[in-house]
Design an enzyme around this catalytic site. Structure first.
Site, short mmCIF file in Angstrom:
data_model
loop_
_atom_site.label_atom_id
_atom_site.label_comp_id
_atom_site.label_asym_id
_atom_site.label_seq_id
_atom_site.Cartn_x
_atom_site.Cartn_y
_atom_site.Cartn_z
N ALA A 1 1.19 4.04 6.87
CA ALA A 1 0.88 2.69 6.38
C ALA A 1 1.79 1.64 6.99
CB ALA A 1 0.99 2.65 4.85
N SER B 1 12.82 2.47 11.92
CA SER B 1 11.62 1.93 12.56
C SER B 1 10.82 3.07 13.16
CB SER B 1 11.99 0.93 13.64
OG SER B 1 10.84 0.57 14.40
N VAL C 1 -6.09 -6.45 -0.55
CA VAL C 1 -5.77 -5.85 -1.84
C VAL C 1 -5.07 -6.88 -2.72
CG1 VAL C 1 -5.69 -3.44 -1.13
CG2 VAL C 1 -3.69 -4.86 -0.81
N ILE D 1 0.83 -1.20 0.00
CA ILE D 1 0.00 0.00 0.00
C ILE D 1 0.86 1.25 0.00
CG2 ILE D 1 -1.73 1.31 1.30
CD1 ILE D 1 -2.85 -1.18 -0.01
N LYS E 1 -9.76 -6.28 9.47
CA LYS E 1 -9.49 -7.20 10.58
C LYS E 1 -9.56 -6.51 11.93
CE LYS E 1 -6.69 -10.35 7.77
NZ LYS E 1 -7.07 -9.72 6.48
#
Length: 635
Positions: A376, A354, A467, A306, A422
């Site tokens: 994302a 990170s 996706v 994404i 989810k």
């Protein structure tokens, strides 16, 4: 004798074009013969025969004028068997030029004193006869070639669509050397049925379509770009064609404007992604462009499925600066190269980092002060997070909180978080972690609006399902299993999922980000759900592979039979975009959510005790009920 004629025929109409000089000679002969024929009609047979040499000499001299027309209009440069209406127009214009040149020469010079003078009536009749003769030769050659040469070796096709797209495909097949020949058209409109279009019959799109195609020997269905959506939404039609072994070909580009050239060579054999039911998604690109043009944009998870597509789409709006963050070095390097080659004018900083490293992230925010953040970055694989709930807390939850807090501190205008279906009634650690991220962003937005937290950032969440083609998605896995001879592994015969193309999902993310005012959770219309077992069966049929079995392995830890985009206590309201809805969700106060997240983070610092971590997650998200997991004992 017959064999010799056939041999000559196939040589004559072979792959090599007829020599230009031969076409020129044929056309020249027609011009001279037409003049003689016109003279016979005008002056009579006896008068013409008695002066045949003089008349022929005059016509041969006039032929020089016609050659000028042939040269200007390039009538002998084309391949006769591919003649079109444009070629017929050129022939007529070339002959007209010839007549005009003859008129000018006769008017300006004493040529009639040297040659046998031919009346203007003869020249006019000759023009009509010569043009008709040249047209006739070209049409005859094309017809004979199509019937006796192309039809014998080419694949017969039906074209789905009788409007601009279907006609353009048929013209492309007729006008080019092709391995196809049009055997019929298919239409959904009963008004078109039984009519003839470009020499082929139009058939109804019903349960007898496959039988009609077999009857006509057609093994390919070419789909007009204007009918692609209709095909996707007609699963019965797809199933009947695939099961009958009919090859389906679609336009290889995503959209067709209805005006640009459309050639059958642009079609591609369908892939499973092309057949999943979904409607075309349109967004307001102009409005999105106004928001992002000239702004500094940060994208976390920029190397993911994404995130990388968001990078491409945002870059097209010419932002002033892009900050691209991901901890996956190699995929991020690919993004770096893509930006260097495709968006060379846009400054792009690629950071291997990170989001859970607060000091590093703050240094980045402090230096670049992004206007918009697309978040994302997340660990997304359900089984992995079931085994590593501590990482779900550190990366997904605390990482989101760090980026969100920094966005507020450095006055980011809008923070768009990418969530998942989810997160609704979660049955696994990954889904629950994303739900907690949603809750934090929404509560922080409300705290800013209420004045409890000083800031101006608007927080928007986007929620959608699977996706197509994303890393680890089911379709690439199935393709690899088919390639290896099977079996295809499906967890349960009744499991269903929603699917959307990555570019479509990202367009909606940008649209939601441009229209949200803060605090919204936007839910995307994912279309119709697809049964994974049916998906596997269709992929096997499309592949043409034999003896590929489907093996049911049982639901994985935390896996649902079906995903929900809203939980039972939620409802939706329409937004300004038909494919985006607003979710009304259970909200918690900012202080309460922050306190619970602090407890989660502290538990991970004390050691990754899976049960303690998940127990605390269930306190914050009471609707989190584990399925097929060791954490069921906590419910």
């Amino acid at each position: 004798m017959k064999d010799k004629l056939l041999k000559f025929f196939f040589w004559y109409f072979g792959k090599g074009a007829l020599p230009y000089w031969f076409i020129l000679c044929v056309d020249s002969f027609i011009v001279v013969f037409s003049g003689l024929f016109a003279q016979v009609l005008y002056a009579g047979f006896y008068s013409t025969v008695t002066n045949i040499f003089g008349i022929t000499s005059s016509l041969c001299c006039y032929l020089l004028a016609y050659l000028v027309g042939f040269r200007i209009m390039h009538t002998y440069n084309g391949v006769i068997r591919y003649s079109s209406f444009v070629d017929l127009y050129r022939v007529a214009m070339a002959n007209l030029i010839g007549v005009v040149v003859v008129f000018i020469v006769r008017h300006l010079t004493p040529i009639d004193q040297v040659l046998v003078p031919l009346s203007w009536q003869v020249l006019f009749i000759s023009f009509i006869v010569a043009t008709t003769g040249m047209w006739g030769i070209r049409i005859l050659v094309k017809y004979v070639y199509d019937i006796y040469f192309v039809s014998a070796s080419a694949q017969k096709v039906f074209i789905y669509g009788v409007k601009e797209g279907g006609i353009a495909l048929a013209k492309s097949i007729h006008s080019q050397e092709s391995q196809f020949v049009v055997a019929g058209f298919v239409s959904d409109d009963s008004k078109d049925w039984q009519h003839i279009l470009m020499g082929a019959k139009i058939y109804p799109n019903n349960e007898n379509l496959v039988a009609k195609m077999k009857q006509k020997g057609a093994t390919v269905l070419m789909v007009s770009p204007l009918k692609t959506e209709s095909l996707r939404n007609n699963q019965q039609m797809i199933d009947s064609l695939v099961e009958a072994g009919v090859k389906i070909m679609l336009y290889s580009r995503q959209e067709w404007d209805g005006k640009s050239d459309l050639r059958h060579t642009q079609l591609k054999k369908i892939d499973i992604e092309d057949l999943l039911p979904r409607n075309q998604i349109e967004v307001d690109l102009e409005a999105i462009g106004k928001i992002f043009t000239g702004k500094c944009i940060m994208i976390t998870g920029a190397a993911g499925s994404i995130g990388s597509e968001i990078v491409r789409q945002v870059a097209s709006f010419k932002p002033s600066q892009m900050i691209l963050i991901d901890q996956a070095e190699t995929p991020l390097h690919d993004i770096r190269l893509m930006m260097m080659h495709k968006f060379v004018d846009i400054p792009a900083l690629t950071l291997t980092a990170s989001i859970s490293h607060k000091c590093h992230m703050e240094a980045v925010f402090k230096e670049y002060k992004p206007d918009y953040v697309f978040h994302a970055a997340a660990y997304k694989h359900v089984p992995m997070m079931e085994d590593n709930p501590g990482e779900a807390v550190v990366n997904n939850i605390d990482g989101t909180r760090i980026i969100a807090d920094l966005a507020v501190k450095y006055k980011t205008k809008k923070f768009v978080m990418v969530s998942t279906d989810k997160a609704v009634n979660p049955t696994n650690v990954m889904g629950c972690s994303k739900r907690i991220c949603e809750m934090y962003c929404q509560s922080l937005n409300k705290a800013i609006a209420d004045g409890a937290v000083k800031g101006c950032t608007q927080f928007v969440t986007t929620r959608f399902g699977n996706v197509l083609g994303s890393n680890g998605s089911v379709i690439p896995i199935f393709k690899e299993q088919i390639k290896n001879g099977g079996p295809i592994t499906v967890t349960h015969p009744d499991i269903i999922r929603y699917f959307m193309l990555i570019p479509e999902a990202c367009r909606l993310v940008l649209q939601a980000g441009s229209m949200g005012n803060g605090g919204e959770i936007f839910v995307f219309d994912m279309g119709k759900p697809v049964k994974i077992a049916d998906l596997a069966k269709r992929m096997i049929l499309l592949s043409g592979a034999q003896d590929i079995q489907i093996k049911y392995t049982g639901l994985r830890d935390g896996e649902k039979l079906y995903e929900e985009l809203l939980n039972k206590e939620e409802n939706t309201k329409p937004s300004s975009h038909p494919k985006i809805k607003l979710a009304s969700v259970r909200e918690l106060g900012y202080d309460e959510v922050s306190e619970q997240i602090n407890k989660l983070v502290e538990i991970t610092k004390d050691g990754y005790n899976d049960m303690d971590i998940v127990r605390q997650m269930k306190v914050l998200v009471p609707e989190f009920k584990s399925k097929h997991s060791k954490y069921e004992v906590l419910d």
